[in-house]
Write a protein that holds these residues in place. Structure first.
Motif, PDB file in Angstrom:
ATOM      1  N   ARG A  72      24.114   2.139  11.373  1.00 45.80           N
ATOM      2  CA  ARG A  72      24.031   1.615  12.801  1.00 45.80           C
ATOM      3  C   ARG A  72      22.834   1.148  12.418  1.00 45.80           C
ATOM      4  O   ARG A  72      22.176   1.303  13.410  1.00 45.80           O
ATOM      5  N   PRO A  73      22.305   0.568  10.969  1.00 47.87           N
ATOM      6  CA  PRO A  73      21.564  -0.391  11.309  1.00 47.87           C
ATOM      7  C   PRO A  73      20.762  -0.949  12.510  1.00 47.87           C
ATOM      8  O   PRO A  73      19.406  -0.476  12.514  1.00 47.87           O
ATOM      9  N   LEU A  74      20.932  -1.864  13.272  1.00 47.63           N
ATOM     10  CA  LEU A  74      20.677  -2.192  15.042  1.00 47.63           C
ATOM     11  C   LEU A  74      19.681  -0.916  15.002  1.00 47.63           C
ATOM     12  O   LEU A  74      17.973  -1.124  15.445  1.00 47.63           O
ATOM     13  N   SER A  75      20.826  -0.005  15.412  1.00 46.37           N
ATOM     14  CA  SER A  75      20.126   1.262  16.037  1.00 46.37           C
ATOM     15  C   SER A  75      19.037   2.455  15.132  1.00 46.37           C
ATOM     16  O   SER A  75      18.445   3.455  16.029  1.00 46.37           O
ATOM     17  N   ALA A  76      19.131   2.483  13.886  1.00 46.67           N
ATOM     18  CA  ALA A  76      18.353   2.690  13.155  1.00 46.67           C
ATOM     19  C   ALA A  76      19.423   3.916  13.246  1.00 46.67           C
ATOM     20  O   ALA A  76      18.837   5.202  12.802  1.00 46.67           O
ATOM     21  N   THR A  77      20.324   4.598  13.068  1.00 49.79           N
ATOM     22  CA  THR A  77      21.437   5.700  13.416  1.00 49.79           C
ATOM     23  C   THR A  77      22.376   6.192  13.084  1.00 49.79           C
ATOM     24  O   THR A  77      22.991   4.747  12.260  1.00 49.79           O
ATOM     25  N   GLU A  78      23.216   7.141  12.816  1.00 47.51           N
ATOM     26  CA  GLU A  78      24.757   7.218  12.172  1.00 47.51           C
ATOM     27  C   GLU A  78      25.452   7.412  13.137  1.00 47.51           C
ATOM     28  O   GLU A  78      25.368   8.150  14.413  1.00 47.51           O
ATOM     29  N   GLY A  79      26.759   6.664  13.044  1.00 44.26           N
ATOM     30  CA  GLY A  79      27.467   7.126  13.814  1.00 44.26           C
ATOM     31  C   GLY A  79      28.601   8.251  13.413  1.00 44.26           C
ATOM     32  O   GLY A  79      28.744   7.561  11.617  1.00 44.26           O
ATOM     33  N   GLY A 108      29.923  14.886  15.367  1.00 52.29           N
ATOM     34  CA  GLY A 108      29.386  13.866  15.455  1.00 52.29           C
ATOM     35  C   GLY A 108      27.658  14.964  15.965  1.00 52.29           C
ATOM     36  O   GLY A 108      26.806  14.056  15.369  1.00 52.29           O
ATOM     37  N   ARG A 109      27.954  15.531  16.929  1.00 52.43           N
ATOM     38  CA  ARG A 109      26.925  16.323  17.463  1.00 52.43           C
ATOM     39  C   ARG A 109      26.028  17.233  16.468  1.00 52.43           C
ATOM     40  O   ARG A 109      24.897  16.640  16.160  1.00 52.43           O
ATOM     41  N   LYS A 110      27.193  17.729  15.703  1.00 48.89           N
ATOM     42  CA  LYS A 110      26.635  18.451  14.238  1.00 48.89           C
ATOM     43  C   LYS A 110      25.824  17.647  13.690  1.00 48.89           C
ATOM     44  O   LYS A 110      25.188  17.819  12.734  1.00 48.89           O
ATOM     45  N   ASN A 111      26.045  16.606  13.203  1.00 47.72           N
ATOM     46  CA  ASN A 111      25.712  14.895  12.523  1.00 47.72           C
ATOM     47  C   ASN A 111      24.661  14.464  12.641  1.00 47.72           C
ATOM     48  O   ASN A 111      24.059  13.754  12.056  1.00 47.72           O
ATOM     49  N   ASN A 112      24.341  14.561  14.514  1.00 44.45           N
ATOM     50  CA  ASN A 112      23.732  13.985  15.449  1.00 44.45           C
ATOM     51  C   ASN A 112      23.596  12.515  15.479  1.00 44.45           C
ATOM     52  O   ASN A 112      22.792  11.299  14.840  1.00 44.45           O
ATOM     53  N   TRP A 113      25.368  11.598  15.093  1.00 44.83           N
ATOM     54  CA  TRP A 113      25.665  10.576  15.666  1.00 44.83           C
ATOM     55  C   TRP A 113      25.177  10.397  16.545  1.00 44.83           C
ATOM     56  O   TRP A 113      25.543  11.121  17.329  1.00 44.83           O
ATOM     57  N   SER A 114      25.030   8.953  17.156  1.00 43.51           N
ATOM     58  CA  SER A 114      24.329   8.569  17.932  1.00 43.51           C
ATOM     59  C   SER A 114      26.068   7.486  18.754  1.00 43.51           C
ATOM     60  O   SER A 114      25.893   7.506  20.373  1.00 43.51           O
ATOM     61  N   VAL A 115      27.009   7.498  18.266  1.00 43.37           N
ATOM     62  CA  VAL A 115      28.387   7.286  19.065  1.00 43.37           C
ATOM     63  C   VAL A 115      29.882   8.104  18.283  1.00 43.37           C
ATOM     64  O   VAL A 115      29.091   8.290  17.100  1.00 43.37           O
ATOM     65  N   ILE A 116      30.370   7.914  18.186  1.00 37.52           N
ATOM     66  CA  ILE A 116      31.916   8.004  17.869  1.00 37.52           C
ATOM     67  C   ILE A 116      32.541   6.752  18.565  1.00 37.52           C
ATOM     68  O   ILE A 116      32.454   5.709  19.454  1.00 37.52           O
TER      69      ILE A 116
END
Length: 147
Positions: A72-79, A108-116
């Motif tokens: 997720r480039p705009l938020s600099a996160t992975e989902g 997702g929580r274990k992998n620090n994802w920001s969203v599903i």
């Protein structure tokens, strides 16, 4: 009682029945070759697509989910993206779909994802009734460009 676990090689036949039913639900002409290709993805730890299966108390496969990480480039996160979710008609209404989504959320929580994130057909009212209790519908419109 439903248990959720990663797909195993021994799940192939049960997964095929569920996945072909999923394709039929969405009116997708899916061949054995297509299923085998997806199966090779979910069995390959190097591939981005992962799979879960829901097993009932009798030991029968009653649901599946395919998911993958996405940047997720705009938020600099992975989902996490939930590509496919299917529950056998005989197992609907007992929380199987919710359990599969919750299992992916835990991954997702274990992998620090920001969203599903996932999509569904606008007229899939029974699924949307469940989704509306678990997540927020977005304002985004989806486009497909055929290549």
């Amino acid at each position: 009682m439903i248990s959720i676990r990663p797909l195993l090689q021994t799940d192939y036949e049960s997964w095929c029945v569920l996945y072909s039913s999923y394709a039929e639900f969405y009116k997708v002409n899916q061949t054995k070759e297509m299923r085998d290709k997806v199966w090779s993805w979910v069995m390959n730890p190097e591939h981005e697509v992962n799979g879960l299966i829901a097993i009932n108390e009798a030991g029968s496969a009653v649901g599946l989910a395919h998911y993958r990480p996405f940047s997720r480039p705009l938020s600099a996160t992975e989902g996490g993206f939930l590509d496919d979710l299917f529950v056998a008609p005989s197992a609907r209404g007992n929380g199987t779909g919710k359990a599969l989504i919750h299992a992916i959320a835990e991954i997702g929580r274990k992998n620090n994802w920001s969203v599903i994130r996932w999509i569904t057909a606008e007229d899939n009212q029974s699924a949307r009734a469940v989704y509306d209790k678990l997540a927020n519908e977005t304002a985004w419109v989806t486009y497909d460009m055929k290549l």
